[in-house]
Design an enzyme around this catalytic site. Structure first.
Site, mmCIF file in Angstrom:
data_model
loop_
_atom_site.group_PDB
_atom_site.id
_atom_site.type_symbol
_atom_site.label_atom_id
_atom_site.label_comp_id
_atom_site.label_asym_id
_atom_site.label_seq_id
_atom_site.Cartn_x
_atom_site.Cartn_y
_atom_site.Cartn_z
ATOM 1 N N ARG A 107 40.611 55.958 40.080
ATOM 2 C CA ARG A 107 40.905 54.723 39.333
ATOM 3 C C ARG A 107 39.564 54.095 38.996
ATOM 4 O O ARG A 107 38.784 53.768 39.894
ATOM 5 C CB ARG A 107 41.750 53.764 40.170
ATOM 6 C CG ARG A 107 41.740 52.362 39.590
ATOM 7 C CD ARG A 107 42.782 51.460 40.164
ATOM 8 N NE ARG A 107 44.094 51.838 39.702
ATOM 9 C CZ ARG A 107 45.170 51.055 39.802
ATOM 10 N NH1 ARG A 107 45.071 49.868 40.348
ATOM 11 N NH2 ARG A 107 46.337 51.471 39.356
ATOM 12 N N ASP A 229 53.363 44.041 30.393
ATOM 13 C CA ASP A 229 52.311 44.199 31.408
ATOM 14 C C ASP A 229 51.474 42.922 31.377
ATOM 15 O O ASP A 229 51.619 42.101 30.450
ATOM 16 C CB ASP A 229 51.461 45.443 31.078
ATOM 17 C CG ASP A 229 50.379 45.720 32.130
ATOM 18 O OD1 ASP A 229 50.467 45.177 33.256
ATOM 19 O OD2 ASP A 229 49.437 46.492 31.819
HETATM 20 N N1 CP Z 1 51.107 49.719 38.647
HETATM 21 C C1 CP Z 1 49.984 49.963 39.333
HETATM 22 O O1 CP Z 1 49.221 50.882 39.049
HETATM 23 O O2 CP Z 1 49.793 49.112 40.387
HETATM 24 P P1 CP Z 1 48.503 48.989 41.301
HETATM 25 O O3 CP Z 1 47.426 48.347 40.493
HETATM 26 O O4 CP Z 1 48.954 48.123 42.446
HETATM 27 O O5 CP Z 1 48.087 50.361 41.769
HETATM 28 N N1 NVA Z 2 46.890 46.762 32.537
HETATM 29 C C1 NVA Z 2 46.780 46.536 33.958
HETATM 30 C C2 NVA Z 2 47.604 47.530 34.718
HETATM 31 C C3 NVA Z 2 47.578 47.367 36.200
HETATM 32 C C4 NVA Z 2 48.367 48.410 36.916
HETATM 33 C C5 NVA Z 2 45.308 46.595 34.357
HETATM 34 O O1 NVA Z 2 44.603 47.484 33.900
HETATM 35 O O2 NVA Z 2 44.888 45.739 35.138
#
Ligand code: CP
Ligand code: NVA
Length: 309
Positions: A107, A229
């Site tokens: 991530r 979102d």
């Molecule tokens: N939806 C999602 O990816 O949540 P987190 O940021 O908690 O991992």
């Molecule tokens: N669009 C949001 C999604 C979180 C899971 C972000 O990138 O923060």
């Protein structure tokens, strides 16, 4: 079913509808087996490295639990705990981690980091969210739509709010599965043009449809799924005030939702900023499937891990 052993999940643009279908079908089977008490451990002795440059609740816990349930092990690596935080390159990190581990989840901010990791890794790399895309979320959401609506093809799917990473993955994935993806964003917050182009090509090729608008009511009209979102994604905190203002008319509330099909469901990848992009009434209402989506992160990722690792 097509073998996807060793395949990276950098973004859904590299995945065929058949490969997506393979993960979804495996997830349906594995989830049913798991819930009936059958718990095979196909990843016994295998390890997943999980690199996090941003916070997470669902992604971290679901991947870690997935590895445990499959008989393997997951290691949480915050970027500041790695030499990556002190200047070691992504390429070298990939070369080293892939000599120890059987898979790498990341991530991060830049999509290029995920691409570099995949380029230099000997083991499959999974994108657990970048600034550009969030493919694991969309796979879990597709599983949820199949459970609630019985299919993906032909589903009228309205995404309302910010044209962000989640929106991008829906454009890339949904059009491949023959869905009608409608996106309503304010001016200045539209999805990335290249992604839109890819979505149009996939829609054409696979019988989907992609509609862009600035009118949320138009997107939601008779929709089977209404999705939103957060308006301020991780890394955009400085723009928060301006985003709040621009996106206010895009809030999913009872009035907007009333334009959808009478059996429409409400979806949100979470975390939700209640009172901003969605009201409590909708998030906690009978049409909301937000916690099913969260649960399905676990099931779909177990399928993905078992298939690629
Ligand atoms: N939806 C999602 O990816 O949540 P987190 O940021 O908690 O991992
Ligand atoms: N669009 C949001 C999604 C979180 C899971 C972000 O990138 O923060």
């Amino acid at each position: 079913m097509k073998s996807i052993k060793g395949k990276h999940l950098v973004w859904l643009q590299d995945w065929s509808p058949e490969e997506i279908e393979t993960v979804l079908q495996t997830a349906v089977t594995m989830k049913a087996a798991f819930l009936s008490g059958v718990r095979p451990q196909p990843l016994s002795g295998k390890t997943l490295a999980m690199i996090f440059a941003k916070p997470s609740t669902r992604t971290r816990v679901s991947f870690e639990v997935a590895m445990t349930q499959l008989g393997g092990h997951a290691i949480y690596l915050g970027t500041n705990d790695l030499q990556l935080g002190r200047g070691e390159t992504v390429a070298d990190t990939a070369r080293v981690l892939s000599r120890f581990c059987d898979g790498i989840m990341i991530r991060t901010f830049a999509q290029k980091d995920v691409e570099d990791l995949a380029r230099y890794s000997r083991v499959p790399v999974i994108n657990g969210l970048s600034d550009l895309v969030h493919p694991c979320q969309i796979l879990a959401d597709m599983l949820t739509i199949i459970e609630k609506k019985g299919k993906l093809s032909g589903i009228r799917f309205a995404y309302v709010g910010d044209g962000n990473n989640v929106c991008h993955s829906w454009i890339l994935g949904g059009t491949k599965m023959g869905m009608e993806i409608r996106v309503a964003t304010p001016e200045g917050y539209e999805p990335n043009r290249d992604i839109v182009e890819m979505g149009r090509e996939s829609a054409e090729r696979y019988g989907g449809n992609l509609v862009l608008t600035t009118d949320p009511a138009h997107a939601v009209r008779d929709a089977d799924v209404v999705y939103t979102d957060v308006w301020t994604s991780m890394g955009q905190e400085k723009e928060r005030e301006q985003r709040l203002k621009a996106m206010q008319p895009y809030q999913v509330n009872a009035k907007l939702f009333s334009g959808a099909d009478k059996n429409a469901i409400f979806m949100h990848c979470l975390p939700a900023h209640r009172g901003e992009e969605v009201t409590d009434e909708i998030a906690d209402g009978p049409m909301s499937v937000i916690f099913d989506e969260a649960e399905n992160r676990l099931h779909v990722q177990k399928a993905l891990l078992a298939l690629v690792m």
